[in-house]
Enzyme design. Structure first.
Site, PDB file in Angstrom:
ATOM      1  N   HIS A 122       0.859  -1.192   0.000  1.00 51.31           N
ATOM      2  CA  HIS A 122       0.000   0.000   0.000  1.00 51.31           C
ATOM      3  C   HIS A 122       0.887   1.230   0.000  1.00 51.31           C
ATOM      4  O   HIS A 122       1.874   1.312   0.735  1.00 51.31           O
ATOM      5  CB  HIS A 122      -0.964   0.014   1.193  1.00 51.31           C
ATOM      6  N   HIS A 131       1.098   5.072   0.889  1.00 50.49           N
ATOM      7  CA  HIS A 131       0.449   6.133   1.667  1.00 50.49           C
ATOM      8  C   HIS A 131       0.539   7.445   0.887  1.00 50.49           C
ATOM      9  O   HIS A 131       1.621   7.804   0.401  1.00 50.49           O
ATOM     10  CB  HIS A 131       1.178   6.356   2.993  1.00 50.49           C
TER      11      HIS A 131
END
Ligand code: AMP
Length: 140
Positions: free
Chosen positions: A101, A103
């Site tokens: 992921h 950010h």
């Protein structure tokens, strides 16, 4: 491929609800539940990769490009002045969810939302030695 016990696989597939701010065939971008600042977004690939080391460059590049677009939207829609594109790999680097992921963390000057690194003071010999080791590893 997805991993059956991975929460971000389920979120990326839309099986677990999320506040989705962007979606295409390769990624879903959702609001982080514990944001550093309001609007903090995570870009998740729909396919499962533990971290960036496993990802094809094409998807990695696409995630970065989507992240930059989201950063622009955070500045325009939420009145921020800048943003981080930040991605943790492995536990030692602060990764807590083992599905890649990215950010996207929006920032204003002096908002105190994030701590950055402590700058070191290497001498020129140490810099050269470290550089040589990395050059060797990268040329393999
Ligand atoms: P990292 O430490 O880089 O692995 O970041 C994991 C991030 O995922 C943290 O910022 C968490 O707040 C966020 N997070 C964990 N679970 C969820 C969830 N179900 N929905 C949205 N964000 C989450």
């Amino acid at each position: 491929m997805t991993k059956h016990d991975c929460i971000f696989c389920k979120i990326a597939a839309g099986e677990i609800p999320s506040v989705t701010v962007y979606e295409d065939e390769a990624v879903r971008a959702i609001l982080d539940l514990a944001p550093a600042n309001p609007g903090h977004t995570l870009v998740l690939p729909k396919e499962h990769f533990d971290d960036s080391l496993e990802m094809p460059e094409e998807i990695l590049g696409h995630a970065m490009a989507v992240g930059a677009r989201i950063g622009r939207a955070q500045m325009e829609a939420l009145d921020y002045e800048g943003f981080h594109l930040l991605q943790n790999n492995r536990e030692a680097a602060g990764q807590s969810v083992f599905h890649f992921h990215l950010h996207v963390i929006p920032r204003r000057k002096e908002d105190g939302a994030m701590g950055l690194w402590k700058p070191g003071h290497p001498g020129s010999e140490e810099l050269a030695e470290t550089g040589e080791k990395l050059q060797t590893a990268l040329s393999i």
